[in-house]
Design a protein around this motif. Structure first.
Motif, PDB file in Angstrom:
ATOM      1  N   LEU A  84      30.991  39.394  40.342  1.00 30.94           N
ATOM      2  CA  LEU A  84      32.139  39.643  41.213  1.00 30.94           C
ATOM      3  C   LEU A  84      31.726  39.657  42.674  1.00 30.94           C
ATOM      4  CD1 LEU A  84      33.932  42.244  38.992  1.00 30.94           C
ATOM      5  CD2 LEU A  84      34.953  40.119  39.831  1.00 30.94           C
ATOM      6  N   LYS A  85      32.651  39.161  43.491  1.00 32.24           N
ATOM      7  CA  LYS A  85      32.441  39.090  44.926  1.00 32.24           C
ATOM      8  C   LYS A  85      33.499  39.930  45.618  1.00 32.24           C
ATOM      9  CE  LYS A  85      31.102  34.230  44.317  1.00 32.24           C
ATOM     10  NZ  LYS A  85      31.411  32.836  44.728  1.00 32.24           N
ATOM     11  N   THR A  86      33.239  40.290  46.855  1.00 38.37           N
ATOM     12  CA  THR A  86      34.243  41.062  47.589  1.00 38.37           C
ATOM     13  C   THR A  86      35.541  40.273  47.724  1.00 38.37           C
ATOM     14  OG1 THR A  86      33.308  40.272  49.673  1.00 38.37           O
ATOM     15  CG2 THR A  86      32.524  42.401  48.858  1.00 38.37           C
ATOM     16  N   ASP A  87      35.441  38.951  47.729  1.00 38.51           N
ATOM     17  CA  ASP A  87      36.638  38.111  47.810  1.00 38.51           C
ATOM     18  C   ASP A  87      37.498  38.182  46.558  1.00 38.51           C
ATOM     19  OD1 ASP A  87      35.385  35.293  49.809  1.00 38.51           O
ATOM     20  OD2 ASP A  87      36.175  37.271  50.362  1.00 38.51           O
ATOM     21  N   ASP A  88      36.962  38.744  45.496  1.00 41.18           N
ATOM     22  CA  ASP A  88      37.755  38.901  44.273  1.00 41.18           C
ATOM     23  C   ASP A  88      38.653  40.128  44.334  1.00 41.18           C
ATOM     24  OD1 ASP A  88      34.853  37.829  42.470  1.00 41.18           O
ATOM     25  OD2 ASP A  88      36.660  36.653  42.872  1.00 41.18           O
ATOM     26  N   THR A  89      38.513  40.906  45.377  1.00 43.60           N
ATOM     27  CA  THR A  89      39.377  42.073  45.537  1.00 43.60           C
ATOM     28  C   THR A  89      40.835  41.623  45.633  1.00 43.60           C
ATOM     29  OG1 THR A  89      37.694  43.411  46.614  1.00 43.60           O
ATOM     30  CG2 THR A  89      39.990  43.976  47.066  1.00 43.60           C
ATOM     31  N   ALA A  90      41.662  42.159  44.736  1.00 43.35           N
ATOM     32  CA  ALA A  90      43.058  41.727  44.663  1.00 43.35           C
ATOM     33  C   ALA A  90      43.787  42.551  43.628  1.00 43.35           C
ATOM     34  CB  ALA A  90      43.144  40.246  44.285  1.00 43.35           C
ATOM     35  N   VAL A  91      45.096  42.409  43.640  1.00 36.66           N
ATOM     36  CA  VAL A  91      45.893  42.898  42.520  1.00 36.66           C
ATOM     37  C   VAL A  91      46.022  41.737  41.538  1.00 36.66           C
ATOM     38  CG1 VAL A  91      48.098  43.828  41.759  1.00 36.66           C
ATOM     39  CG2 VAL A  91      47.158  44.511  43.975  1.00 36.66           C
ATOM     40  N   TYR A  92      45.664  41.985  40.313  1.00 37.33           N
ATOM     41  CA  TYR A  92      45.683  40.958  39.281  1.00 37.33           C
ATOM     42  C   TYR A  92      46.908  41.149  38.397  1.00 37.33           C
ATOM     43  CZ  TYR A  92      41.072  39.392  40.616  1.00 37.33           C
ATOM     44  OH  TYR A  92      40.011  38.864  41.316  1.00 37.33           O
ATOM     45  N   TYR A  93      47.627  40.069  38.185  1.00 40.73           N
ATOM     46  CA  TYR A  93      48.853  40.093  37.389  1.00 40.73           C
ATOM     47  C   TYR A  93      48.704  39.150  36.193  1.00 40.73           C
ATOM     48  CZ  TYR A  93      50.957  41.904  41.711  1.00 40.73           C
ATOM     49  OH  TYR A  93      51.253  42.637  42.841  1.00 40.73           O
ATOM     50  N   CYS A  94      49.272  39.543  35.082  1.00 36.50           N
ATOM     51  CA  CYS A  94      49.347  38.596  33.976  1.00 36.50           C
ATOM     52  C   CYS A  94      50.752  38.028  33.896  1.00 36.50           C
ATOM     53  CB  CYS A  94      48.923  39.230  32.651  1.00 36.50           C
ATOM     54  SG  CYS A  94      49.919  40.613  32.103  1.00 36.50           S
ATOM     55  N   LYS A  95      50.824  36.853  33.350  1.00 33.88           N
ATOM     56  CA  LYS A  95      52.078  36.117  33.280  1.00 33.88           C
ATOM     57  C   LYS A  95      52.190  35.446  31.929  1.00 33.88           C
ATOM     58  CE  LYS A  95      54.283  32.087  35.469  1.00 33.88           C
ATOM     59  NZ  LYS A  95      54.115  31.051  36.526  1.00 33.88           N
ATOM     60  N   ALA A  96      53.390  35.454  31.408  1.00 38.86           N
ATOM     61  CA  ALA A  96      53.671  34.760  30.157  1.00 38.86           C
ATOM     62  C   ALA A  96      54.751  33.724  30.415  1.00 38.86           C
ATOM     63  CB  ALA A  96      54.130  35.751  29.087  1.00 38.86           C
ATOM     64  N   VAL A  97      54.558  32.550  29.891  1.00 39.34           N
ATOM     65  CA  VAL A  97      55.444  31.425  30.163  1.00 39.34           C
ATOM     66  C   VAL A  97      56.167  31.005  28.896  1.00 39.34           C
ATOM     67  CG1 VAL A  97      55.550  29.033  30.948  1.00 39.34           C
ATOM     68  CG2 VAL A  97      53.902  30.623  31.983  1.00 39.34           C
ATOM     69  N   THR A  98      57.477  30.883  28.999  1.00 38.26           N
ATOM     70  CA  THR A  98      58.271  30.272  27.936  1.00 38.26           C
ATOM     71  C   THR A  98      59.028  29.101  28.538  1.00 38.26           C
ATOM     72  OG1 THR A  98      60.283  31.562  28.270  1.00 38.26           O
ATOM     73  CG2 THR A  98      58.557  32.566  26.920  1.00 38.26           C
ATOM     74  N   LEU A  99      59.744  28.388  27.708  1.00 35.59           N
ATOM     75  CA  LEU A  99      60.500  27.247  28.204  1.00 35.59           C
ATOM     76  C   LEU A  99      61.615  27.681  29.151  1.00 35.59           C
ATOM     77  CD1 LEU A  99      60.742  25.045  24.976  1.00 35.59           C
ATOM     78  CD2 LEU A  99      59.298  24.678  26.991  1.00 35.59           C
ATOM     79  N   ARG A 100      62.084  28.894  28.966  1.00 35.54           N
ATOM     80  CA  ARG A 100      63.238  29.336  29.736  1.00 35.54           C
ATOM     81  C   ARG A 100      62.877  30.320  30.838  1.00 35.54           C
ATOM     82  NH1 ARG A 100      67.868  31.127  25.654  1.00 35.54           N
ATOM     83  NH2 ARG A 100      69.014  31.177  27.601  1.00 35.54           N
ATOM     84  N   LEU A 101      61.916  31.176  30.597  1.00 35.24           N
ATOM     85  CA  LEU A 101      61.626  32.239  31.548  1.00 35.24           C
ATOM     86  C   LEU A 101      60.120  32.452  31.680  1.00 35.24           C
ATOM     87  CD1 LEU A 101      64.232  34.941  30.440  1.00 35.24           C
ATOM     88  CD2 LEU A 101      64.325  33.580  32.527  1.00 35.24           C
ATOM     89  N   ASP A 102      59.751  32.999  32.820  1.00 37.06           N
ATOM     90  CA  ASP A 102      58.401  33.499  33.021  1.00 37.06           C
ATOM     91  C   ASP A 102      58.472  35.013  33.108  1.00 37.06           C
ATOM     92  OD1 ASP A 102      57.416  30.856  35.354  1.00 37.06           O
ATOM     93  OD2 ASP A 102      57.613  30.875  33.172  1.00 37.06           O
ATOM     94  N   TYR A 103      57.473  35.666  32.561  1.00 35.90           N
ATOM     95  CA  TYR A 103      57.408  37.123  32.588  1.00 35.90           C
ATOM     96  C   TYR A 103      56.135  37.559  33.298  1.00 35.90           C
ATOM     97  CZ  TYR A 103      60.893  36.564  28.878  1.00 35.90           C
ATOM     98  OH  TYR A 103      62.011  36.216  28.159  1.00 35.90           O
ATOM     99  N   TRP A 104      56.259  38.628  34.066  1.00 33.82           N
ATOM    100  CA  TRP A 104      55.121  39.152  34.816  1.00 33.82           C
ATOM    101  C   TRP A 104      54.837  40.594  34.426  1.00 33.82           C
ATOM    102  CZ3 TRP A 104      52.176  36.258  38.104  1.00 33.82           C
ATOM    103  CH2 TRP A 104      52.700  35.033  38.529  1.00 33.82           C
ATOM    104  N   GLY A 105      53.569  40.902  34.419  1.00 32.94           N
ATOM    105  CA  GLY A 105      53.162  42.285  34.258  1.00 32.94           C
ATOM    106  C   GLY A 105      53.172  42.991  35.608  1.00 32.94           C
ATOM    107  N   GLN A 106      52.823  44.256  35.615  1.00 32.02           N
ATOM    108  CA  GLN A 106      52.937  45.080  36.806  1.00 32.02           C
ATOM    109  C   GLN A 106      51.747  44.980  37.739  1.00 32.02           C
ATOM    110  OE1 GLN A 106      51.570  46.132  34.140  1.00 32.02           O
ATOM    111  NE2 GLN A 106      50.102  47.721  34.638  1.00 32.02           N
ATOM    112  N   GLY A 107      50.655  44.398  37.313  1.00 29.44           N
ATOM    113  CA  GLY A 107      49.503  44.265  38.178  1.00 29.44           C
ATOM    114  C   GLY A 107      48.495  45.375  37.995  1.00 29.44           C
ATOM    115  N   THR A 108      47.235  45.014  38.160  1.00 28.79           N
ATOM    116  CA  THR A 108      46.150  45.993  38.124  1.00 28.79           C
ATOM    117  C   THR A 108      45.205  45.675  39.271  1.00 28.79           C
ATOM    118  OG1 THR A 108      44.448  47.022  36.708  1.00 28.79           O
ATOM    119  CG2 THR A 108      44.766  44.647  36.451  1.00 28.79           C
ATOM    120  N   LEU A 109      44.825  46.695  40.004  1.00 24.90           N
ATOM    121  CA  LEU A 109      44.042  46.512  41.219  1.00 24.90           C
ATOM    122  C   LEU A 109      42.555  46.435  40.895  1.00 24.90           C
ATOM    123  CD1 LEU A 109      43.766  46.444  44.328  1.00 24.90           C
ATOM    124  CD2 LEU A 109      43.753  48.948  44.266  1.00 24.90           C
ATOM    125  N   VAL A 110      41.936  45.398  41.416  1.00 29.37           N
ATOM    126  CA  VAL A 110      40.482  45.238  41.325  1.00 29.37           C
ATOM    127  C   VAL A 110      39.928  45.309  42.736  1.00 29.37           C
ATOM    128  CG1 VAL A 110      38.598  43.677  40.746  1.00 29.37           C
ATOM    129  CG2 VAL A 110      40.579  43.863  39.227  1.00 29.37           C
TER     130      VAL A 110
END
Length: 114
Positions: A84-110
Protein backbone atom coordinates in the motif's frame (compact mmCIF):
# COMPACT_ATOMS: atom_id res chain seq x y z
CA UNK A 1 -30.07 -4.66 -2.34
CA UNK A 2 -27.72 -3.71 0.47
CA UNK A 3 -23.97 -3.82 0.22
CA UNK A 4 -21.96 -3.67 3.42
CA UNK A 5 -18.31 -2.77 2.98
CA UNK A 6 -15.80 -3.39 5.74
CA UNK A 7 -12.11 -3.87 6.38
CA UNK A 8 -10.85 -0.33 6.07
CA UNK A 9 -8.59 1.27 8.61
CA UNK A 10 -5.19 2.77 9.20
CA UNK A 11 -2.23 0.94 7.74
CA UNK A 12 1.39 1.85 7.17
CA UNK A 13 2.81 2.25 3.71
CA UNK A 14 3.97 -1.10 2.42
CA UNK A 15 1.35 -2.92 4.39
CA UNK A 16 -1.65 -4.94 3.32
CA UNK A 17 -5.32 -5.14 4.00
CA UNK A 18 -8.39 -6.93 2.77
CA UNK A 19 -11.70 -5.24 2.13
CA UNK A 20 -14.95 -7.17 2.17
CA UNK A 21 -18.32 -6.37 0.70
CA UNK A 22 -21.27 -8.43 1.81
CA UNK A 23 -24.42 -8.39 -0.29
CA UNK A 24 -27.95 -8.89 0.96
CA UNK A 25 -28.76 -11.23 -1.88
CA UNK A 26 -27.00 -13.70 -4.12
CA UNK A 27 -24.07 -12.08 -5.86
CA UNK A 28 -24.55 -14.53 -8.70
CA UNK A 29 -27.46 -12.34 -9.76
CA UNK A 30 -25.14 -9.44 -10.53
CA UNK A 31 -23.47 -9.13 -13.90
CA UNK A 32 -20.47 -7.61 -12.20
CA UNK A 33 -19.23 -6.35 -8.86
CA UNK A 34 -16.45 -3.96 -8.23
CA UNK A 35 -14.50 -1.74 -5.92
CA UNK A 36 -14.22 1.97 -6.46
CA UNK A 37 -12.44 4.59 -4.45
CA UNK A 38 -12.61 8.29 -3.96
CA UNK A 39 -9.39 9.95 -2.95
CA UNK A 40 -9.48 13.38 -1.32
CA UNK A 41 -10.20 16.02 -3.93
CA UNK A 42 -10.76 13.47 -6.66
CA UNK A 43 -13.66 11.81 -8.40
CA UNK A 44 -14.66 8.27 -7.69
CA UNK A 45 -12.63 5.84 -9.77
CA UNK A 46 -12.68 2.15 -10.53
CA UNK A 47 -10.16 0.07 -8.62
CA UNK A 48 -11.12 -3.46 -9.62
CA UNK A 49 -14.05 -5.32 -11.07
CA UNK A 50 -15.05 -8.95 -11.36
CA UNK A 51 -17.79 -10.18 -13.66
CA UNK A 52 -20.20 -13.03 -13.16
CA UNK A 53 -17.99 -15.27 -15.31
CA UNK A 54 -14.94 -14.44 -13.22
CA UNK A 55 -13.21 -11.97 -15.50
CA UNK A 56 -11.20 -9.37 -13.63
CA UNK A 57 -10.09 -5.87 -14.45
CA UNK A 58 -7.84 -3.59 -12.45
CA UNK A 59 -6.90 0.04 -12.52
CA UNK A 60 -3.33 0.46 -13.65
CA UNK A 61 -2.49 2.10 -10.33
CA UNK A 62 -3.26 -1.07 -8.38
CA UNK A 63 -2.52 -3.79 -10.91
CA UNK A 64 -0.05 -6.29 -9.54
CA UNK A 65 -0.75 -5.17 -5.97
CA UNK A 66 -4.41 -6.05 -5.71
CA UNK A 67 -6.66 -9.04 -6.16
CA UNK A 68 -10.42 -9.03 -6.39
CA UNK A 69 -12.23 -12.22 -5.55
CA UNK A 70 -15.76 -13.41 -4.98
CA UNK A 71 -17.27 -16.03 -2.72
CA UNK A 72 -20.63 -16.92 -4.18
CA UNK A 73 -21.53 -19.14 -1.24
CA UNK A 74 -21.11 -16.27 1.23
CA UNK A 75 -22.27 -13.51 -1.11
CA UNK A 76 -19.12 -11.55 -0.45
CA UNK A 77 -16.49 -9.99 -2.65
CA UNK A 78 -13.03 -9.13 -1.46
CA UNK A 79 -10.28 -6.77 -2.41
CA UNK A 80 -6.86 -7.81 -1.21
CA UNK A 81 -4.39 -4.96 -1.43
CA UNK A 82 -0.68 -5.11 -0.71
CA UNK A 83 2.32 -2.80 -0.96
CA UNK A 84 0.00 0.00 0.00
CA UNK A 85 1.00 3.54 -0.81
CA UNK A 86 -0.10 6.83 0.67
CA UNK A 87 -1.85 7.46 -2.65
CA UNK A 88 -4.15 4.56 -1.86
CA UNK A 89 -5.71 6.60 0.91
CA UNK A 90 -9.39 6.88 0.00
CA UNK A 91 -12.90 5.87 0.80
CA UNK A 92 -13.48 2.53 -0.89
CA UNK A 93 -16.94 1.64 -2.17
CA UNK A 94 -18.29 -1.60 -3.53
CA UNK A 95 -20.72 -1.67 -6.39
CA UNK A 96 -23.03 -4.28 -7.82
CA UNK A 97 -24.21 -4.08 -11.40
CA UNK A 98 -27.41 -5.43 -12.89
CA UNK A 99 -28.98 -4.81 -16.26
CA UNK A 100 -31.34 -2.29 -14.75
CA UNK A 101 -29.66 -0.76 -11.73
CA UNK A 102 -26.34 -0.24 -10.03
CA UNK A 103 -26.07 -0.56 -6.27
CA UNK A 104 -23.50 1.05 -4.01
CA UNK A 105 -22.29 0.26 -0.57
CA UNK A 106 -21.65 2.90 2.08
CA UNK A 107 -17.88 3.04 1.78
CA UNK A 108 -15.01 2.13 4.05
CA UNK A 109 -12.11 4.45 4.74
CA UNK A 110 -8.56 3.31 4.08
CA UNK A 111 -5.80 5.53 5.38
CA UNK A 112 -2.21 4.72 4.48
CA UNK A 113 0.37 6.48 6.59
CA UNK A 114 3.95 7.14 5.53
Amino acid sequence: VQLQASGGGLVQAGGSLRLSCAASRSISSFSAMGWYRQRPGNQRELVAQITSDGSRDYASSVKGRSTIARDNAKNIIYLQMSSLKTDDTAVYYCKAVTLRLDYWGQGTLVTVSS
